[in-house]
Motif scaffolding. Sequence first.
Motif, PDB file in Angstrom:
ATOM      1  N   ALA A   1      -0.332 -17.109-103.972  1.00 19.10           N
ATOM      2  CA  ALA A   1      -0.126 -17.641-103.070  1.00 19.10           C
ATOM      3  C   ALA A   1       0.518 -19.739-103.358  1.00 19.10           C
ATOM      4  N   LEU A   2       1.728 -19.327-103.952  1.00 17.67           N
ATOM      5  CA  LEU A   2       2.416 -20.673-104.408  1.00 17.67           C
ATOM      6  C   LEU A   2       2.473 -21.966-103.405  1.00 17.67           C
ATOM      7  N   LEU A   3       0.964 -23.180-103.117  1.00 19.90           N
ATOM      8  CA  LEU A   3       1.528 -24.133-101.876  1.00 19.90           C
ATOM      9  C   LEU A   3       1.853 -24.858-101.799  1.00 19.90           C
TER      10      LEU A   3
ATOM     11  N   ASP B   1      15.751 -35.995-108.121  1.00 18.17           N
ATOM     12  CA  ASP B   1      14.852 -35.389-108.987  1.00 18.17           C
ATOM     13  C   ASP B   1      15.079 -33.696-108.810  1.00 18.17           C
ATOM     14  N   ASP B   2      16.043 -33.500-107.744  1.00 15.36           N
ATOM     15  CA  ASP B   2      16.180 -31.601-108.001  1.00 15.36           C
ATOM     16  C   ASP B   2      14.821 -31.053-107.460  1.00 15.36           C
ATOM     17  N   PRO B   3      14.410 -30.849-106.330  1.00  9.27           N
ATOM     18  CA  PRO B   3      13.292 -30.565-106.246  1.00  9.27           C
ATOM     19  C   PRO B   3      13.704 -29.357-105.808  1.00  9.27           C
ATOM     20  N   TYR B   4      14.915 -28.681-105.765  1.00  7.33           N
ATOM     21  CA  TYR B   4      15.060 -27.142-105.484  1.00  7.33           C
ATOM     22  C   TYR B   4      14.928 -26.962-106.409  1.00  7.33           C
ATOM     23  N   ALA B   5      15.062 -27.501-108.274  1.00  8.56           N
ATOM     24  CA  ALA B   5      15.191 -26.802-109.318  1.00  8.56           C
ATOM     25  C   ALA B   5      13.833 -26.618-109.529  1.00  8.56           C
ATOM     26  N   ALA B   6      13.281 -27.098-109.479  1.00  5.95           N
ATOM     27  CA  ALA B   6      11.449 -27.232-109.408  1.00  5.95           C
ATOM     28  C   ALA B   6      10.832 -26.848-108.741  1.00  5.95           C
ATOM     29  N   VAL B   7      10.575 -26.390-108.073  1.00  8.17           N
ATOM     30  CA  VAL B   7      10.748 -24.433-106.744  1.00  8.17           C
ATOM     31  C   VAL B   7      11.358 -23.845-107.912  1.00  8.17           C
TER      32      VAL B   7
ATOM     33  N   SER C   1       4.133 -12.657-104.777  1.00  6.96           N
ATOM     34  CA  SER C   1       3.564 -13.638-104.557  1.00  6.96           C
ATOM     35  C   SER C   1       4.320 -13.742-103.555  1.00  6.96           C
ATOM     36  N   VAL C   2       3.658 -14.829-103.008  1.00  6.97           N
ATOM     37  CA  VAL C   2       4.429 -16.067-102.002  1.00  6.97           C
ATOM     38  C   VAL C   2       4.383 -17.266-102.306  1.00  6.97           C
ATOM     39  N   LEU C   3       4.992 -18.156-100.951  1.00  4.87           N
ATOM     40  CA  LEU C   3       5.401 -19.254-101.309  1.00  4.87           C
ATOM     41  C   LEU C   3       5.089 -20.305-100.080  1.00  4.87           C
ATOM     42  N   VAL C   4       4.132 -20.778 -99.657  1.00  8.33           N
ATOM     43  CA  VAL C   4       3.791 -21.483 -98.182  1.00  8.33           C
ATOM     44  C   VAL C   4       3.786 -22.847 -98.777  1.00  8.33           C
TER      45      VAL C   4
ATOM     46  N   ALA D   1       8.188 -24.836 -91.264  1.00 10.62           N
ATOM     47  CA  ALA D   1       6.488 -24.058 -91.860  1.00 10.62           C
ATOM     48  C   ALA D   1       7.106 -22.565 -92.426  1.00 10.62           C
ATOM     49  N   GLY D   2       7.160 -22.454 -93.920  1.00  7.88           N
ATOM     50  CA  GLY D   2       7.148 -20.805 -93.258  1.00  7.88           C
ATOM     51  C   GLY D   2       6.522 -20.340 -94.860  1.00  7.88           C
ATOM     52  N   VAL D   3       6.494 -19.127 -94.788  1.00 11.85           N
ATOM     53  CA  VAL D   3       5.558 -18.343 -95.714  1.00 11.85           C
ATOM     54  C   VAL D   3       6.884 -17.553 -96.365  1.00 11.85           C
ATOM     55  N   GLY D   4       7.478 -17.249 -97.210  1.00 12.29           N
ATOM     56  CA  GLY D   4       8.012 -16.304 -98.475  1.00 12.29           C
ATOM     57  C   GLY D   4       7.305 -15.365 -98.846  1.00 12.29           C
TER      58      GLY D   4
END
Length: 270
Positions: A154-156, A168-174, A185-188, A264-267
């Motif tokens: 679970a990545l929070l 800083d390209d947060p999309y690339a970091a995620v 795995s899940v993204l919180v 808020a969301g969880v994937g």
Amino acid sequence: MERPAWAPRSIDISVPSVSRIYDYFLGGSHNFEVDREAARRAMEFAPGLPKIMQANRAFMRRAVRWAAGEGITQFLDVGSGIPTFGNVHEVAQAASPGARVVYVDHDPVAVAHSQAVLEGNEHAGVVAADLRKPQEILGSPVVRDLIDPERPVALLLVAILHFVEDADDPYAAVAELTEALAPGSVLVLTHASYEGMPVAREQSEAMVDVYKDIRLPLIMRTRDEVARFFEGYDMVEPGLVPMPYWRPETDPQDEDPYTFCGFAGVGRTA
């Protein structure tokens, strides 16, 4: 300004910190007057900011319990902040004894206090690293020791991405962190937004300007922009929603109006 005994010598106590401002909003004691002053200035325009932070923590706890109920026993909390009651390791290990938790933050106060809280807990650790440098996180000895890359994690990313500028390209970091996670795995995630703010847009922008003035840019993204962070994930019901609406344990109608701003969301990965 006198330096408290708990403050690491390496930090400049005249400069505000996101994690210490957050700690103040949550009623914590590990913050300085410079942090409190910035928080009070922001609250002049958005008095309900502490309610937003409390809603973030409540969502995080619900999401961690849900993930543990789905059989996930590894948690990577990036941008974890200063420890408060009901931390990820407390919730996860109560739900699933032996669950492994790694906290990541770049604030020395947050790291130092996480280390103190986790002393003697062999299934939890802390890493001093920055979300903008995923390889520093993934390659750290603590992550390698505690997180099995072959099992779901679970990545929070709770209340952290809105402090990462587009440059800083947060999309690339995620995406880079996501690529390192095992299937299942899940993204919180939570993220601030102007959408749902119970005050006029001009007033919200004045609050954002307070953060800009102290060189801590607060990036308010739209729902569609927040949804982009979930590319590669299947959304868990009820999807990307205001925090009180994500699997509530009490009636959302009883919540403060400020708690409905942002998303808020969880994937979950296939």
